[in-house]
Design a protein around this motif. Structure first.
Motif, PDB file in Angstrom:
ATOM      1  N   PRO A 204       0.803  -1.112   0.038  1.00 53.62           N
ATOM      2  CA  PRO A 204       0.081  -0.003   0.033  1.00 53.62           C
ATOM      3  C   PRO A 204       0.878   1.175   0.097  1.00 53.62           C
ATOM      4  O   PRO A 204       0.366   2.289  -0.304  1.00 53.62           O
ATOM      5  N   ASP A 205       2.038   1.279   0.294  1.00 53.75           N
ATOM      6  CA  ASP A 205       3.009   2.455   0.438  1.00 53.75           C
ATOM      7  C   ASP A 205       3.459   3.139  -0.793  1.00 53.75           C
ATOM      8  O   ASP A 205       3.847   4.054  -0.878  1.00 53.75           O
ATOM      9  N   ASP A 206       3.224   2.245  -1.847  1.00 51.27           N
ATOM     10  CA  ASP A 206       3.834   2.929  -2.988  1.00 51.27           C
ATOM     11  C   ASP A 206       2.631   3.085  -4.206  1.00 51.27           C
ATOM     12  O   ASP A 206       2.728   3.204  -5.148  1.00 51.27           O
ATOM     13  N   GLU A 207       1.232   3.103  -3.683  1.00 51.49           N
ATOM     14  CA  GLU A 207       0.329   3.403  -4.696  1.00 51.49           C
ATOM     15  C   GLU A 207       0.400   4.568  -5.082  1.00 51.49           C
ATOM     16  O   GLU A 207       0.063   4.448  -6.371  1.00 51.49           O
ATOM     17  N   PHE A 208       0.854   5.889  -4.550  1.00 49.53           N
ATOM     18  CA  PHE A 208       0.566   6.946  -5.224  1.00 49.53           C
ATOM     19  C   PHE A 208       1.970   7.782  -5.250  1.00 49.53           C
ATOM     20  O   PHE A 208       2.127   8.854  -5.562  1.00 49.53           O
ATOM     21  N   THR A 209       3.173   7.176  -5.082  1.00 52.54           N
ATOM     22  CA  THR A 209       4.427   7.622  -4.943  1.00 52.54           C
ATOM     23  C   THR A 209       4.830   8.325  -6.052  1.00 52.54           C
ATOM     24  O   THR A 209       5.474   9.241  -5.894  1.00 52.54           O
ATOM     25  N   SER A 210       4.400   7.896  -7.485  1.00 54.28           N
ATOM     26  CA  SER A 210       4.934   8.670  -8.612  1.00 54.28           C
ATOM     27  C   SER A 210       4.069   9.823  -8.980  1.00 54.28           C
ATOM     28  O   SER A 210       4.103  10.381 -10.055  1.00 54.28           O
ATOM     29  N   PHE A 211       3.092  10.296  -7.968  1.00 50.69           N
ATOM     30  CA  PHE A 211       2.291  11.579  -8.337  1.00 50.69           C
ATOM     31  C   PHE A 211       2.427  12.393  -7.118  1.00 50.69           C
ATOM     32  O   PHE A 211       2.557  12.232  -5.969  1.00 50.69           O
ATOM     33  N   THR A 212       2.445  13.612  -7.279  1.00 48.40           N
ATOM     34  CA  THR A 212       2.793  14.575  -6.539  1.00 48.40           C
ATOM     35  C   THR A 212       1.342  14.841  -5.570  1.00 48.40           C
ATOM     36  O   THR A 212       1.653  15.193  -4.243  1.00 48.40           O
ATOM     37  N   THR A 213       0.171  14.466  -6.090  1.00 49.13           N
ATOM     38  CA  THR A 213      -1.030  14.440  -4.982  1.00 49.13           C
ATOM     39  C   THR A 213      -2.000  13.504  -5.514  1.00 49.13           C
ATOM     40  O   THR A 213      -1.645  12.825  -6.680  1.00 49.13           O
TER      41      THR A 213
END
Length: 462
Positions: A204-213
């Motif tokens: 679950p920790d890398d779900e949005f890492t490549s997006f600023t928001t």
């Protein structure tokens, strides 16, 4: 991209798990009636896991309520938009095996359209209507009457949900024609899918890492082929800091589902729902006694999550989030998928269907799917023959048999009789076994042939 998945993994995974130590929050009484919790109706599911999740079961991604969604890896976000969104697709573009899209109504925020794209077809689900068309001829859509199987897709209406199963790719889509849309996907697709449902890699920790928001994440999976309401960043409407309110909401969620992942994933969404009320404890309690209460959406999501993971027991007050059902039925958060019927009275004994919500008959009764009389005792079930319904103890004579209707089935005994075969009008044939068929022709035909004994010819003339 192809993924394989065995039946044992996708449907029934029987595995022994050690009991984990789970910290139980202090139970907080519901103020209006001092409710402390009583067991509810148990829903029979394929396995029992001591309140610990089975990670080998198919993953679920869900959209619900006023713009909430939960990824395969248990990250949740909220966004209020009226566009068409790419919920799930396999990452092997442009040769994707499947894609699931959905659209919300910008005013009611209910889901008004669900789309499944396969290699060859497009399925469109709208309230009360399911259509299917070839991708190259979208305008020539065929209206489907459920249940039906078309081009490898299984369509059905179970409980509150329209359900579509893509057997080849082990994908199941369930939509209640309102706010909830769920997709279930086999674990063989882990780290092979894209879309709002996430990468499905169990992290679950890398779900949005490549997006600023989170907003940028949603924007990345928005279909921009129609005019729709753009997303905007909205500041929180309130911040619940009072201890009694926080405890009330925390324990409300815990009673709905006591799995640790639920508290971590859904508690922020429940707090957002509570902010919309911006009220005191008594107001929350009163709201929950109304089925349209905004808190009920996330509570229902918690129940669905629990039902997919373990044997579910409802420990909420029975007057919380009530749902009305036809007379004689009761609402179940997970038991509608395996409702016992007159046609299949043992369907609930070995249930491998994904649990769905809906109105069901009380334990010990069956749904009369033959005589359409609602919930009845099994011994009251009617029988059917050639489309005609016969009541209990009715008798019919068939093929040298005398049959009586018992428990929804024909009980037959062999009787001595003379069997006949006949031709009427020269074209209509009824066989010895009472099968009827029709043909045209001007040839010689065997009407009856007894091997090594005699031969009888029939000559049809024009």
């Amino acid at each position: 991209m192809r993924a394989t998945c065995s039946l044992a993994v996708c449907i029934l995974t029987l595995k022994t798990f050690a009991t984990a130590s789970i910290q139980t929050p202090t139970l907080y009484p519901f103020q209006s009636h001092g409710y402390q919790g009583v067991p509810g109706m148990m829903t029979r599911l394929p396995l029992q896991i001591n309140n610990q999740e089975n990670t080998d079961r198919p993953g679920t991604c869900s959209v619900w309520g006023q713009g909430h969604m939960r990824t395969f890896d248990q990250r949740s976000i909220t966004f209020a938009g009226g566009c068409l969104y790419r919920l799930l697709y396999d990452c092997d573009e442009p040769f994707s095996d499947f894609e699931v899209q959905y659209e919300r109504d910008s005013r009611s925020r209910l889901i008004n359209k669900v789309i499944l794209l396969t290699e060859t077809h497009k399925v469109t689900m709208q309230r009360g209507n399911v259509t299917m068309a070839k991708n190259v001829a979208i305008k020539e859509a065929k209206v489907l009457s459920l249940p039906v199987v078309e081009h490898g897709l299984h369509f059905s209406k179970i409980g509150d949900y329209i359900i579509v199963r893509h057997a080849q790719h082990h994908l199941t889509i369930s939509w209640n024609e309102k706010d909830n849309l769920m997709v279930e996907l086999c674990i063989s697709y882990r780290n092979k899918v894209c879309g709002l449902c996430g990468n499905y890699n169990n992290d679950p920790d890398d779900e949005f890492t490549s997006f600023t928001t989170e907003l940028a994440y949603v924007e990345r999976h928005t279909v921009r082929d129609n005019e729709c309401e753009d997303l905007t960043d909205e500041a929180p409407k309130c911040n619940i800091t009072q201890g009694d309110l926080q405890n009330f909401l925390r324990n409300l969620l815990y009673r709905a589902c006591d799995l640790p992942a639920v508290s971590k994933t859904l508690q922020p969404r429940l707090l957002e729902d509570a902010c919309n009320l911006n009220a005191d404890l008594q107001t929350y309690d009163e709201c929950l006694q109304n089925s349209s209460c905004v808190l009920c959406d996330t509570i229902a999501e918690a129940k669905r999550y629990c039902a997919n993971k373990i044997n579910y027991v409802n420990r909420l007050p029975h007057n919380y989030c009530p749902v009305s059902c036809p007379q004689g039925q009761q609402y179940s958060s997970s038991g509608a998928s395996c409702q016992a019927t007159c046609s299949n009275p043992t369907s609930s004994n070995l249930c491998v269907e994904s649990p769905v919500a809906g109105c069901v008959c009380p334990i010990g009764m069956v749904d009369d799917d033959i005589g359409t009389r609602g919930c009845i005792q099994k011994h009251e079930c009617s029988c059917k023959h050639r489309g005609k319904v016969y009541h209990v103890n009715a008798t019919i004579e068939l093929h040298c048999q005398s049959c009586v209707c018992k428990d929804g089935k024909w009980k037959c005994e062999q009787q001595p009789c003379v069997e006949n075969c006949k031709i009427e009008g020269g074209l209509h044939v009824t066989t010895f076994d009472d099968h009827e068929y029709f043909f045209t022709g001007k040839c010689f035909y065997w009407f009856l042939k007894v091997i090594f004994i005699c031969q009888i010819y029939l000559h049809l003339r024009a």
